[in-house]
Write a protein that holds these residues in place. Structure first.
Motif, PDB file in Angstrom:
ATOM      1  N   ALA A  47      56.399   7.163  16.105  1.00 10.75           N
ATOM      2  CA  ALA A  47      56.590   8.543  16.177  1.00 10.75           C
ATOM      3  C   ALA A  47      55.725   9.371  16.968  1.00 10.75           C
ATOM      4  O   ALA A  47      56.029  10.127  18.107  1.00 10.75           O
ATOM      5  N   PHE A  48      54.327   8.748  17.052  1.00 13.07           N
ATOM      6  CA  PHE A  48      53.409   9.272  17.805  1.00 13.07           C
ATOM      7  C   PHE A  48      53.729   8.839  19.400  1.00 13.07           C
ATOM      8  O   PHE A  48      53.636   9.703  20.388  1.00 13.07           O
ATOM      9  N   LEU A  49      53.867   7.681  19.585  1.00 12.32           N
ATOM     10  CA  LEU A  49      54.423   7.470  20.881  1.00 12.32           C
ATOM     11  C   LEU A  49      55.400   7.939  21.486  1.00 12.32           C
ATOM     12  O   LEU A  49      55.576   8.383  22.704  1.00 12.32           O
ATOM     13  N   LEU A  50      56.614   8.267  20.575  1.00  9.08           N
ATOM     14  CA  LEU A  50      57.781   8.818  21.208  1.00  9.08           C
ATOM     15  C   LEU A  50      57.633  10.350  21.523  1.00  9.08           C
ATOM     16  O   LEU A  50      58.078  11.075  22.337  1.00  9.08           O
ATOM     17  N   LEU A  51      56.789  10.967  20.622  1.00 13.20           N
ATOM     18  CA  LEU A  51      56.863  12.445  20.695  1.00 13.20           C
ATOM     19  C   LEU A  51      55.621  13.061  21.032  1.00 13.20           C
ATOM     20  O   LEU A  51      55.735  14.216  21.313  1.00 13.20           O
ATOM     21  N   TRP A  52      54.362  12.414  20.756  1.00  8.18           N
ATOM     22  CA  TRP A  52      53.168  13.268  20.835  1.00  8.18           C
ATOM     23  C   TRP A  52      52.323  12.452  21.817  1.00  8.18           C
ATOM     24  O   TRP A  52      51.386  13.095  22.294  1.00  8.18           O
ATOM     25  N   ARG A  53      52.743  11.369  22.549  1.00  8.54           N
ATOM     26  CA  ARG A  53      51.855  10.779  23.521  1.00  8.54           C
ATOM     27  C   ARG A  53      51.554  11.744  24.766  1.00  8.54           C
ATOM     28  O   ARG A  53      50.606  11.545  25.110  1.00  8.54           O
ATOM     29  N   ARG A  54      52.360  12.277  25.208  1.00  7.09           N
ATOM     30  CA  ARG A  54      52.209  13.142  26.376  1.00  7.09           C
ATOM     31  C   ARG A  54      51.028  14.034  26.160  1.00  7.09           C
ATOM     32  O   ARG A  54      50.386  14.328  27.150  1.00  7.09           O
ATOM     33  N   LEU A  55      51.041  14.733  24.990  1.00  6.06           N
ATOM     34  CA  LEU A  55      50.303  15.611  24.628  1.00  6.06           C
ATOM     35  C   LEU A  55      48.745  15.095  24.394  1.00  6.06           C
ATOM     36  O   LEU A  55      47.662  15.233  25.327  1.00  6.06           O
ATOM     37  N   ALA A  56      48.650  13.832  23.887  1.00  8.65           N
ATOM     38  CA  ALA A  56      47.388  13.170  23.662  1.00  8.65           C
ATOM     39  C   ALA A  56      47.033  12.618  24.981  1.00  8.65           C
ATOM     40  O   ALA A  56      45.808  12.581  25.293  1.00  8.65           O
ATOM     41  N   ASP A  57      48.002  12.217  25.984  1.00  9.18           N
ATOM     42  CA  ASP A  57      47.202  11.876  27.269  1.00  9.18           C
ATOM     43  C   ASP A  57      46.718  13.107  28.067  1.00  9.18           C
ATOM     44  O   ASP A  57      45.667  12.787  28.664  1.00  9.18           O
ATOM     45  N   ALA A  58      47.212  14.313  27.912  1.00  9.87           N
ATOM     46  CA  ALA A  58      46.893  15.373  28.587  1.00  9.87           C
ATOM     47  C   ALA A  58      45.235  15.655  28.003  1.00  9.87           C
ATOM     48  O   ALA A  58      44.351  15.971  28.707  1.00  9.87           O
ATOM     49  N   VAL A 111      50.568   2.105  10.585  1.00 14.15           N
ATOM     50  CA  VAL A 111      50.870   1.397  11.480  1.00 14.15           C
ATOM     51  C   VAL A 111      51.949   0.372  11.089  1.00 14.15           C
ATOM     52  O   VAL A 111      52.005  -0.470  10.279  1.00 14.15           O
ATOM     53  N   ASN A 112      53.056   0.441  12.118  1.00 12.82           N
ATOM     54  CA  ASN A 112      54.165  -0.529  11.830  1.00 12.82           C
ATOM     55  C   ASN A 112      53.992  -1.723  13.046  1.00 12.82           C
ATOM     56  O   ASN A 112      53.457  -2.726  12.531  1.00 12.82           O
ATOM     57  N   ASP A 113      54.164  -1.454  14.268  1.00 15.15           N
ATOM     58  CA  ASP A 113      54.051  -2.458  15.235  1.00 15.15           C
ATOM     59  C   ASP A 113      53.618  -1.951  16.676  1.00 15.15           C
ATOM     60  O   ASP A 113      53.775  -2.544  17.597  1.00 15.15           O
ATOM     61  N   GLN A 114      52.972  -0.657  16.630  1.00 16.15           N
ATOM     62  CA  GLN A 114      52.381  -0.136  18.003  1.00 16.15           C
ATOM     63  C   GLN A 114      50.921   0.062  17.929  1.00 16.15           C
ATOM     64  O   GLN A 114      50.619   0.646  18.809  1.00 16.15           O
ATOM     65  N   ALA A 115      50.248  -0.759  17.122  1.00 20.41           N
ATOM     66  CA  ALA A 115      48.812  -0.751  17.267  1.00 20.41           C
ATOM     67  C   ALA A 115      48.376  -1.241  18.819  1.00 20.41           C
ATOM     68  O   ALA A 115      47.586  -0.255  19.249  1.00 20.41           O
ATOM     69  N   ASP A 116      48.691  -1.972  19.367  1.00 15.64           N
ATOM     70  CA  ASP A 116      48.527  -2.760  20.707  1.00 15.64           C
ATOM     71  C   ASP A 116      48.650  -1.727  21.693  1.00 15.64           C
ATOM     72  O   ASP A 116      47.853  -1.304  22.787  1.00 15.64           O
ATOM     73  N   ALA A 117      49.893  -0.964  21.828  1.00 14.27           N
ATOM     74  CA  ALA A 117      50.119  -0.200  22.427  1.00 14.27           C
ATOM     75  C   ALA A 117      49.353   1.187  22.473  1.00 14.27           C
ATOM     76  O   ALA A 117      49.117   2.031  23.570  1.00 14.27           O
ATOM     77  N   ILE A 118      48.973   1.545  21.258  1.00 10.57           N
ATOM     78  CA  ILE A 118      48.318   2.992  21.205  1.00 10.57           C
ATOM     79  C   ILE A 118      46.790   2.742  21.547  1.00 10.57           C
ATOM     80  O   ILE A 118      46.359   3.420  22.483  1.00 10.57           O
ATOM     81  N   ARG A 119      46.262   1.434  21.392  1.00  5.51           N
ATOM     82  CA  ARG A 119      44.786   1.130  21.831  1.00  5.51           C
ATOM     83  C   ARG A 119      44.908   0.805  23.370  1.00  5.51           C
ATOM     84  O   ARG A 119      44.057   1.364  23.973  1.00  5.51           O
ATOM     85  N   ALA A 120      46.100   0.213  23.820  1.00  7.28           N
ATOM     86  CA  ALA A 120      45.924  -0.079  25.273  1.00  7.28           C
ATOM     87  C   ALA A 120      46.320   1.492  26.268  1.00  7.28           C
ATOM     88  O   ALA A 120      45.810   1.539  27.310  1.00  7.28           O
ATOM     89  N   ALA A 121      46.588   2.417  25.513  1.00  9.10           N
ATOM     90  CA  ALA A 121      46.847   3.654  26.195  1.00  9.10           C
ATOM     91  C   ALA A 121      45.395   4.465  26.056  1.00  9.10           C
ATOM     92  O   ALA A 121      45.454   5.448  26.679  1.00  9.10           O
ATOM     93  N   GLY A 122      44.348   3.926  25.493  1.00  8.91           N
ATOM     94  CA  GLY A 122      43.203   4.364  25.413  1.00  8.91           C
ATOM     95  C   GLY A 122      42.729   5.317  24.309  1.00  8.91           C
ATOM     96  O   GLY A 122      41.625   6.047  24.338  1.00  8.91           O
TER      97      GLY A 122
END
Length: 153
Positions: free
Chosen positions: A13-24, A38-49
């Motif tokens: 849900a973070f990656l789908l709905l809130w990532r753009r704000l976090a990127d800003a 954490v379900n299965d998106q830990a690597d994607a979250i860390r890779a995004a910084g």
């Protein structure tokens, strides 16, 4: 460097709905931590910084012992990360985040609700009882915690 921690129920849900704000926030020079189940998106979250704080959170759970354990885990994460702002998304993170900032390190809490959810729209007896409980707890929490609330619809 200023810090913000997003506390949201699910990693996807973070990656789908809130990532753009976090990127800003990242682009503006903030350190961004994601506290979530954490379900299965830990690597994607860390890779995004983003920093990641995995939590033992059950979105629909109501077992008092497990919920107390989750509140303690959030308080520990807030104490470790020392955010300047704790941004909580959904009713359970708002309640638990506000409680955690009272138990751990105090910081302002920004709560975001995208809707009232089943607890405020359902009409069964158990749901009405839950609504009374949530309303009472929300009133108490908002009185003694630094919480600002955004309701989106």
């Amino acid at each position: 460097m200023p810090k913000i921690m997003f506390f949201i129920t699910e990693d996807w849900a973070f990656l789908l709905l809130w990532r753009r704000l976090a990127d800003a926030f990242l682009a503006a020079g903030w350190q961004v931590t994601i506290a979530t189940h954490v379900n299965d998106q830990a690597d994607a979250i860390r890779a995004a910084g983003f920093d990641l704080e995995p939590l033992p959170l059950e979105r629909r759970g109501m077992n008092p012992w497990r919920e107390a354990k989750t509140i303690k885990a959030v308080a520990d994460a807030v104490r470790r990360q020392r955010p300047d702002i704790l941004h909580c998304v959904a009713i359970k993170p708002i309640l638990y985040g506000a409680l955690a900032t009272r138990l751990g390190r105090s910081c302002p809490v920004l709560g975001t609700l995208s809707g009232l959810g089943y607890a405020f729209t359902g009409n069964q007896a158990a749901v009405r009882l839950l609504r009374v409980f949530l309303t009472t707890v929300l009133r108490l929490v908002f009185r003694w915690a630094a919480v600002e609330l955004v309701v989106q619809n």
